[in-house]
Write an enzyme that holds these catalytic residues in place. Structure first.
Site, PDB file in Angstrom:
ATOM      1  N   ARG A 152       2.995   3.892  15.019  1.00 52.90           N
ATOM      2  CA  ARG A 152       4.398   3.719  14.873  1.00 52.90           C
ATOM      3  C   ARG A 152       5.017   4.654  13.187  1.00 52.90           C
ATOM      4  O   ARG A 152       6.170   5.395  13.751  1.00 52.90           O
ATOM      5  CB  ARG A 152       4.836   1.869  14.312  1.00 52.90           C
ATOM      6  CG  ARG A 152       5.167   1.624  15.361  1.00 52.90           C
ATOM      7  CD  ARG A 152       4.787   0.168  14.827  1.00 52.90           C
ATOM      8  NE  ARG A 152       4.839  -0.984  15.920  1.00 52.90           N
ATOM      9  CZ  ARG A 152       3.223  -1.649  16.378  1.00 52.90           C
ATOM     10  NH1 ARG A 152       2.120  -1.305  15.401  1.00 52.90           N
ATOM     11  NH2 ARG A 152       3.559  -2.282  17.011  1.00 52.90           N
ATOM     12  N   ILE A 153       3.840   4.772  12.491  1.00 50.10           N
ATOM     13  CA  ILE A 153       4.594   4.875  10.842  1.00 50.10           C
ATOM     14  C   ILE A 153       4.074   6.681  11.211  1.00 50.10           C
ATOM     15  O   ILE A 153       5.162   7.741  10.998  1.00 50.10           O
ATOM     16  CB  ILE A 153       3.351   4.827   9.872  1.00 50.10           C
ATOM     17  CG1 ILE A 153       3.610   3.127   9.983  1.00 50.10           C
ATOM     18  CG2 ILE A 153       3.905   5.798   8.634  1.00 50.10           C
ATOM     19  CD1 ILE A 153       3.226   2.018   8.832  1.00 50.10           C
ATOM     20  N   ALA A 234      -1.527   4.966   4.098  1.00 53.35           N
ATOM     21  CA  ALA A 234      -2.616   3.775   5.303  1.00 53.35           C
ATOM     22  C   ALA A 234      -3.064   2.376   4.360  1.00 53.35           C
ATOM     23  O   ALA A 234      -2.454   1.699   4.245  1.00 53.35           O
ATOM     24  CB  ALA A 234      -3.075   4.397   6.282  1.00 53.35           C
ATOM     25  N   ARG A 235      -4.604   3.135   4.519  1.00 51.60           N
ATOM     26  CA  ARG A 235      -5.304   1.742   3.792  1.00 51.60           C
ATOM     27  C   ARG A 235      -6.303   3.269   3.041  1.00 51.60           C
ATOM     28  O   ARG A 235      -7.123   4.261   3.613  1.00 51.60           O
ATOM     29  CB  ARG A 235      -6.059   1.983   4.778  1.00 51.60           C
ATOM     30  CG  ARG A 235      -5.310   0.254   5.627  1.00 51.60           C
ATOM     31  CD  ARG A 235      -5.489  -0.574   4.481  1.00 51.60           C
ATOM     32  NE  ARG A 235      -4.154  -2.106   4.795  1.00 51.60           N
ATOM     33  CZ  ARG A 235      -3.300  -1.938   4.692  1.00 51.60           C
ATOM     34  NH1 ARG A 235      -2.146  -0.999   4.061  1.00 51.60           N
ATOM     35  NH2 ARG A 235      -2.574  -3.388   5.209  1.00 51.60           N
ATOM     36  N   ASP A 259      -1.335   6.538  -1.985  1.00 52.44           N
ATOM     37  CA  ASP A 259      -0.376   5.522  -2.043  1.00 52.44           C
ATOM     38  C   ASP A 259      -1.814   3.887  -2.196  1.00 52.44           C
ATOM     39  O   ASP A 259      -0.667   2.913  -2.607  1.00 52.44           O
ATOM     40  CB  ASP A 259       0.236   5.269  -1.460  1.00 52.44           C
ATOM     41  CG  ASP A 259       1.437   3.692  -1.500  1.00 52.44           C
ATOM     42  OD1 ASP A 259       1.971   3.966  -2.662  1.00 52.44           O
ATOM     43  OD2 ASP A 259       1.047   2.510  -1.186  1.00 52.44           O
ATOM     44  N   GLU A 264      -8.947  -1.935  -4.595  1.00 52.61           N
ATOM     45  CA  GLU A 264      -7.134  -2.485  -5.091  1.00 52.61           C
ATOM     46  C   GLU A 264      -6.785  -3.501  -5.955  1.00 52.61           C
ATOM     47  O   GLU A 264      -7.699  -4.954  -5.761  1.00 52.61           O
ATOM     48  CB  GLU A 264      -5.659  -2.244  -3.453  1.00 52.61           C
ATOM     49  CG  GLU A 264      -5.639  -1.041  -3.411  1.00 52.61           C
ATOM     50  CD  GLU A 264      -5.056  -0.901  -2.169  1.00 52.61           C
ATOM     51  OE1 GLU A 264      -4.039  -1.613  -1.993  1.00 52.61           O
ATOM     52  OE2 GLU A 264      -4.899   0.470  -1.193  1.00 52.61           O
ATOM     53  N   HIS A 282       0.437   1.554  -3.795  1.00 51.21           N
ATOM     54  CA  HIS A 282       0.149   0.175  -3.012  1.00 51.21           C
ATOM     55  C   HIS A 282       1.933   0.092  -2.617  1.00 51.21           C
ATOM     56  O   HIS A 282       2.403  -1.001  -2.444  1.00 51.21           O
ATOM     57  CB  HIS A 282      -0.401  -0.094  -2.225  1.00 51.21           C
ATOM     58  CG  HIS A 282      -0.763  -0.599  -1.083  1.00 51.21           C
ATOM     59  ND1 HIS A 282      -1.567  -0.956  -0.494  1.00 51.21           N
ATOM     60  CD2 HIS A 282       0.224  -0.670   0.346  1.00 51.21           C
ATOM     61  CE1 HIS A 282      -1.877  -1.002   0.369  1.00 51.21           C
ATOM     62  NE2 HIS A 282      -0.678  -1.196   0.889  1.00 51.21           N
ATOM     63  N   ILE A 283       3.254   1.153  -2.829  1.00 51.61           N
ATOM     64  CA  ILE A 283       4.490   0.846  -2.707  1.00 51.61           C
ATOM     65  C   ILE A 283       4.802   1.356  -1.685  1.00 51.61           C
ATOM     66  O   ILE A 283       6.152   1.158  -1.741  1.00 51.61           O
ATOM     67  CB  ILE A 283       4.964   1.856  -4.179  1.00 51.61           C
ATOM     68  CG1 ILE A 283       4.865   3.049  -4.304  1.00 51.61           C
ATOM     69  CG2 ILE A 283       4.428   0.577  -5.765  1.00 51.61           C
ATOM     70  CD1 ILE A 283       6.465   3.832  -5.270  1.00 51.61           C
ATOM     71  N   ALA A 285       5.380   0.072   0.832  1.00 52.79           N
ATOM     72  CA  ALA A 285       6.019  -1.059   2.425  1.00 52.79           C
ATOM     73  C   ALA A 285       7.136  -1.550   0.734  1.00 52.79           C
ATOM     74  O   ALA A 285       8.317  -2.315   1.505  1.00 52.79           O
ATOM     75  CB  ALA A 285       5.788  -2.136   2.225  1.00 52.79           C
TER      76      ALA A 285
HETATM   77  C1  MLT Z   1       0.972  -2.776   5.153  1.00 53.57           C
HETATM   78  O1  MLT Z   1      -0.111  -3.379   5.781  1.00 53.57           O
HETATM   79  O2  MLT Z   1       1.813  -3.157   5.900  1.00 53.57           O
HETATM   80  C2  MLT Z   1       1.648  -2.803   4.086  1.00 53.57           C
HETATM   81  O3  MLT Z   1       0.557  -2.008   3.962  1.00 53.57           O
HETATM   82  C3  MLT Z   1       1.850  -3.527   2.781  1.00 53.57           C
HETATM   83  C4  MLT Z   1       1.094  -4.911   2.794  1.00 53.57           C
HETATM   84  O4  MLT Z   1      -0.498  -4.802   3.343  1.00 53.57           O
HETATM   85  O5  MLT Z   1       1.372  -5.217   2.212  1.00 53.57           O
END
Ligand code: MLT
Length: 325
Positions: A152-153, A234-235, A259, A264, A282-283, A285
């Site tokens: 998707r992303i 992503a991660r 990000d 974390e 990690h911003i 979203a």
């Molecule tokens: C997600 O997995 O949707 C994003 O990394 C945002 C989050 O984990 O809060």
């Protein structure tokens, strides 16, 4: 304490208020740091709502005597042991689409920042500097955008990169050449080594699984163009940060935008002070629109399950298979 719904991270807004009008809801935004405290409250709970920090594993779920649904406000499932929830008949519901646009947009933002040195020149100008030559950048137009993971992303990001005139090259072991994502982005599918050698930007869009941990390591970074940039929204654990640092120090690639981090919040910042590395906390979203959608979707699914209905964004099954239900 009798709690119906436990929220262990920072979640609020009108949809949560709606749940509060019907159920006893406890919201403790930092509770994710204390699994013991979660386990003490969990036995009475019918629902647990988390983001990405709470480790929902078999151990924690051993205290979940009445739990019917886990709402994951986000797309990644790496912090939820889904098989353990499934074994206990607990619905896992996530928000697979709700923040994808925001993540895609920030990926483009960081890519533009790296290409045009926006953050670095901003800092320079704030300090009174005016060295224009130092911030010579590059256009994105005509460059190769290498997507690793055309889900998707990855798809939404590639579509936007395409709109900027970039060529899309992609690696994804699980996508059919006939997929809409391939057709719409006109992506050229290829093996990873070829992509690494050709991409001007390598953008990681893979979930974290046992197979993808440290997928991007020193060897893989060494296969990139010395002028290439690496993006990870992503991660964090998909990247071996020590390998990335070494590759950057040896100029195997030109820079990176991260990000997400291996740990974390990170306990150290090995990239600190590197002008060619853009770091954000990690911003991806974290937009009003995405968060409105995420919180609405997760609260609606939790509300539906608690009322005896079905979750729309379920990961395992839409209704609990709890013996009591
Ligand atoms: C997600 O997995 O949707 C994003 O990394 C945002 C989050 O984990 O809060």
């Amino acid at each position: 304490m009798n709690v119906d719904i436990l929220v262990t991270e920072n979640i609020g807004g009108r949809w949560l208020e709606e749940l509060k009008s019907k159920y006893s809801v406890t919201v403790e935004p930092t509770l994710w740091k204390s699994p013991d405290k979660i386990m003490a409250i969990l036995p009475s709970c019918r629902a647990l709502i988390v983001r990405n920090q709470t480790r929902v594993n078999a151990d924690l779920l051993s205290a979940a005597a009445k739990l019917e649904v886990i709402g994951r406000a986000g797309a990644g499932l790496d912090n939820i042991e889904v098989p353990a929830a499934t074994a206990k008949g607990i619905v896992v519901a996530s928000t697979p689409d709700q923040n994808s646009i925001s993540v895609a947009e920030l990926t483009l933002g960081i890519m533009l920042d790296l290409a045009r040195k926006i953050s670095a020149s901003n800092q320079h100008a704030h300090g009174g500097g005016w060295e224009r030559q130092r911030f010579m950048g590059a256009e994105l137009y005509g460059k190769n955008f290498g997507v690793v993971g055309l889900g998707r992303i990855g798809f939404l990001t590639a579509l936007r990169a395409r709109a900027l005139g970039m060529n899309i090259i992609a690696h994804d072991n699980y996508i059919s050449p006939d997929a809409v994502a391939v057709a719409e982005t006109r992506a050229e599918l290829m093996d990873l080594d070829k992509l690494l050698a050709r991409a001007d930007f390598v953008s990681c869009h893979m979930p974290l699984t046992p197979e993808t941990k440290h997928f991007f390591n020193y060897d893989r970074f060494s296969k990139m163009k010395p002028t290439g940039y690496f993006l990870n929204l992503a991660r964090g654990e998909v990247v071996d940060e020590a390998g990335l640092l070494r590759a950057l120090q040896e100029k195997k690639l030109a820079g990176a935008g991260l990000d997400v981090r291996e740990q974390e919040p990170p306990s150290s910042t090995p990239f600190a002070g590197m002008e060619n590395v853009i770091l954000t906390p990690h911003i991806a979203a974290m937009t009003r629109e995405a968060q409105e959608r995420v919180v609405a979707a997760v609260c609606q699914d939790v509300g539906a399950v608690l009322a005896g209905g079905a979750a729309k964004n379920f990961v395992n099954f839409p209704k609990p298979k709890h013996p009591k239900s």
